[in-house]
Design a protein around this motif. Structure first.
Motif, PDB file in Angstrom:
ATOM      1  N   ILE A  52      46.770 -26.164 130.418  1.00  0.00           N
ATOM      2  CA  ILE A  52      46.269 -27.534 130.656  1.00  0.00           C
ATOM      3  C   ILE A  52      46.463 -28.587 129.684  1.00  0.00           C
ATOM      4  O   ILE A  52      47.014 -29.854 130.143  1.00  0.00           O
ATOM      5  CB  ILE A  52      44.673 -27.483 131.311  1.00  0.00           C
ATOM      6  N   LEU A  53      46.151 -28.399 128.582  1.00  0.00           N
ATOM      7  CA  LEU A  53      46.191 -29.340 127.477  1.00  0.00           C
ATOM      8  C   LEU A  53      47.315 -29.393 126.858  1.00  0.00           C
ATOM      9  O   LEU A  53      47.608 -30.358 126.012  1.00  0.00           O
ATOM     10  CB  LEU A  53      45.011 -29.265 126.620  1.00  0.00           C
ATOM     11  N   GLY A  54      48.136 -28.260 126.739  1.00  0.00           N
ATOM     12  CA  GLY A  54      49.264 -28.454 125.831  1.00  0.00           C
ATOM     13  C   GLY A  54      49.075 -27.300 124.596  1.00  0.00           C
ATOM     14  O   GLY A  54      47.948 -26.679 124.514  1.00  0.00           O
ATOM     15  N   ASP A  55      50.228 -27.467 123.754  1.00  0.00           N
ATOM     16  CA  ASP A  55      50.058 -26.367 122.842  1.00  0.00           C
ATOM     17  C   ASP A  55      49.287 -26.740 121.399  1.00  0.00           C
ATOM     18  O   ASP A  55      48.804 -25.919 120.674  1.00  0.00           O
ATOM     19  CB  ASP A  55      51.522 -26.037 122.270  1.00  0.00           C
ATOM     20  N   VAL A  67      49.034 -32.117 122.772  1.00  0.00           N
ATOM     21  CA  VAL A  67      50.605 -32.395 122.640  1.00  0.00           C
ATOM     22  C   VAL A  67      51.308 -30.987 123.320  1.00  0.00           C
ATOM     23  O   VAL A  67      50.763 -29.648 123.016  1.00  0.00           O
ATOM     24  CB  VAL A  67      51.188 -32.299 121.211  1.00  0.00           C
ATOM     25  N   GLU A  68      52.345 -31.180 124.250  1.00  0.00           N
ATOM     26  CA  GLU A  68      53.186 -30.093 124.828  1.00  0.00           C
ATOM     27  C   GLU A  68      54.219 -29.882 124.005  1.00  0.00           C
ATOM     28  O   GLU A  68      54.907 -31.011 123.856  1.00  0.00           O
ATOM     29  CB  GLU A  68      53.246 -30.342 126.294  1.00  0.00           C
ATOM     30  N   VAL A  69      54.360 -28.802 123.725  1.00  0.00           N
ATOM     31  CA  VAL A  69      55.710 -28.560 122.621  1.00  0.00           C
ATOM     32  C   VAL A  69      56.931 -27.892 123.268  1.00  0.00           C
ATOM     33  O   VAL A  69      56.423 -26.870 123.861  1.00  0.00           O
ATOM     34  CB  VAL A  69      55.604 -27.919 121.230  1.00  0.00           C
ATOM     35  N   LYS A  70      58.183 -28.407 123.305  1.00  0.00           N
ATOM     36  CA  LYS A  70      59.385 -27.756 124.263  1.00  0.00           C
ATOM     37  C   LYS A  70      60.521 -27.711 123.428  1.00  0.00           C
ATOM     38  O   LYS A  70      60.770 -28.615 122.300  1.00  0.00           O
ATOM     39  CB  LYS A  70      59.608 -28.442 125.579  1.00  0.00           C
ATOM     40  N   SER A  71      61.401 -26.783 123.662  1.00  0.00           N
ATOM     41  CA  SER A  71      62.706 -26.708 123.084  1.00  0.00           C
ATOM     42  C   SER A  71      63.628 -27.360 124.230  1.00  0.00           C
ATOM     43  O   SER A  71      63.702 -27.178 125.305  1.00  0.00           O
ATOM     44  CB  SER A  71      62.896 -25.239 122.561  1.00  0.00           C
ATOM     45  N   ILE A 112      51.723 -29.016 135.772  1.00  0.00           N
ATOM     46  CA  ILE A 112      50.297 -28.300 135.485  1.00  0.00           C
ATOM     47  C   ILE A 112      49.678 -28.986 134.300  1.00  0.00           C
ATOM     48  O   ILE A 112      48.490 -29.458 134.042  1.00  0.00           O
ATOM     49  CB  ILE A 112      50.533 -26.866 134.958  1.00  0.00           C
ATOM     50  N   THR A 113      50.692 -29.416 133.148  1.00  0.00           N
ATOM     51  CA  THR A 113      50.196 -29.740 131.794  1.00  0.00           C
ATOM     52  C   THR A 113      49.402 -31.262 131.990  1.00  0.00           C
ATOM     53  O   THR A 113      50.099 -31.937 132.623  1.00  0.00           O
ATOM     54  CB  THR A 113      50.999 -29.477 130.787  1.00  0.00           C
ATOM     55  N   GLN A 114      48.439 -31.517 131.451  1.00  0.00           N
ATOM     56  CA  GLN A 114      47.919 -32.963 131.356  1.00  0.00           C
ATOM     57  C   GLN A 114      47.742 -33.529 130.012  1.00  0.00           C
ATOM     58  O   GLN A 114      47.140 -34.335 129.548  1.00  0.00           O
ATOM     59  CB  GLN A 114      46.620 -32.766 131.976  1.00  0.00           C
ATOM     60  N   SER A 115      48.861 -33.002 129.290  1.00  0.00           N
ATOM     61  CA  SER A 115      48.910 -33.331 127.801  1.00  0.00           C
ATOM     62  C   SER A 115      49.325 -34.852 127.480  1.00  0.00           C
ATOM     63  O   SER A 115      49.862 -35.255 128.539  1.00  0.00           O
ATOM     64  CB  SER A 115      49.913 -32.586 126.850  1.00  0.00           C
ATOM     65  N   LEU A 128      64.189 -34.577 116.963  1.00  0.00           N
ATOM     66  CA  LEU A 128      62.918 -34.198 117.580  1.00  0.00           C
ATOM     67  C   LEU A 128      62.369 -35.402 118.475  1.00  0.00           C
ATOM     68  O   LEU A 128      62.415 -36.617 117.827  1.00  0.00           O
ATOM     69  CB  LEU A 128      61.757 -33.895 116.797  1.00  0.00           C
ATOM     70  N   TYR A 129      62.088 -35.213 119.706  1.00  0.00           N
ATOM     71  CA  TYR A 129      61.751 -36.413 120.552  1.00  0.00           C
ATOM     72  C   TYR A 129      60.234 -36.322 120.727  1.00  0.00           C
ATOM     73  O   TYR A 129      59.827 -35.257 121.197  1.00  0.00           O
ATOM     74  CB  TYR A 129      62.497 -36.227 121.965  1.00  0.00           C
ATOM     75  N   ILE A 130      59.816 -37.350 120.615  1.00  0.00           N
ATOM     76  CA  ILE A 130      58.021 -37.537 120.920  1.00  0.00           C
ATOM     77  C   ILE A 130      58.246 -38.538 121.951  1.00  0.00           C
ATOM     78  O   ILE A 130      58.237 -39.780 121.614  1.00  0.00           O
ATOM     79  CB  ILE A 130      57.589 -38.128 119.501  1.00  0.00           C
ATOM     80  N   ILE A 131      57.390 -37.942 122.916  1.00  0.00           N
ATOM     81  CA  ILE A 131      57.303 -38.988 124.274  1.00  0.00           C
ATOM     82  C   ILE A 131      55.746 -39.347 124.312  1.00  0.00           C
ATOM     83  O   ILE A 131      54.958 -37.965 124.304  1.00  0.00           O
ATOM     84  CB  ILE A 131      57.781 -38.272 125.519  1.00  0.00           C
ATOM     85  N   LYS A 132      55.393 -40.290 124.084  1.00  0.00           N
ATOM     86  CA  LYS A 132      53.855 -40.526 123.683  1.00  0.00           C
ATOM     87  C   LYS A 132      53.123 -40.968 125.044  1.00  0.00           C
ATOM     88  O   LYS A 132      51.793 -41.139 125.093  1.00  0.00           O
ATOM     89  CB  LYS A 132      53.858 -41.726 122.744  1.00  0.00           C
TER      90      LYS A 132
END
Length: 217
Positions: A52-55, A67-71, A112-115, A128-132
């Motif tokens: 729900i919240l991310g990693d 924050v959700e972290v992805k490759s 699903i994620t609400q990060s 590294l891309y940071i989508i705020k």
């Protein structure tokens, strides 16, 4: 902004292994967030919280950011991020929902994620891309996907035909649809181009970090 990553030789090796890649990318994200001035960083260990919240939870100036972290992947020298929409099995022109044991739903992580943030790292480009404003981005993409689904339904109800058709898969200049397959299921996805142009198109706040590596022996 340039950030010099300090990774061990072992981490460098693990970065190219499927089973350990995600953990090393979380290490990279932590390094960048610390350099950016985070007061505290905590990885969510509880699976429900992760879903729900991310990693990662980041605290700065008494403000909490999940924050959700992805490759991210590369295609024709362009960084892209696969956004999982739905998991399913397929046969006789029909799809049957595939229920994930971890989430007890067939919905993909994107829904699903609400990060608050999404951070994606590309091993090939070292960007590294940071989508705020991830939830705002998600809402805009969700609306575009729903509109595109209505359009595709004019051609066929068979998702495997329309979602993989080369002429029909383009939602816009920065977003395409497709289907991934692994040993247990199919995944309906959209691929988001990761670039300043694409993120400006969606009018969300973002940062792009270029990360030269400093491998420690």
């Amino acid at each position: 902004m340039k950030v010099t990553l300090k990774l061990s030789a072992r981490q460098n090796y693990q970065l190219y292994l499927k089973n350990s890649k995600g953990m090393v990318i979380e290490d990279i994200v932590e390094q960048v967030l610390i350099e950016a001035g985070a007061d505290e960083i905590c990885r969510h260990k509880d699976l429900d919280k992760q879903l729900i919240l991310g990693d990662i939870e980041v605290v700065k100036n008494n403000k909490s950011i999940n924050v959700e972290v992805k490759s991210s992947c590369s295609y024709n020298n362009t960084d892209k991020l696969a956004l999982d929409l739905e998991y399913f099995n397929y046969g006789n022109g029909k799809r049957v929902p595939y229920i994930q044991r971890t989430s007890n739903t067939s919905k993909g992580w994107f829904y699903i994620t609400q990060s608050n943030w999404l951070i994606a790292f590309n091993v090939d480009s070292s960007k590294l891309y940071i989508i705020k404003q991830f939830q705002l981005l998600k809402q805009k993409i969700k609306e575009e996907v729903e509109e595109h689904e209505l359009y595709l339904s004019l051609f066929s109800e068979d998702i495997m035909k329309v979602w993989t058709d080369e002429e029909l898969r383009y939602i816009n200049s920065y977003l395409t649809c497709g289907v991934k397959k692994d040993t247990t299921k199919y995944t309906r996805v959209v691929f988001l181009e990761l670039s300043a142009e694409a993120l400006k198109y969606y009018n969300v706040k973002y940062d792009i970090e270029i990360s030269p590596s400093n491998w420690e022996e």
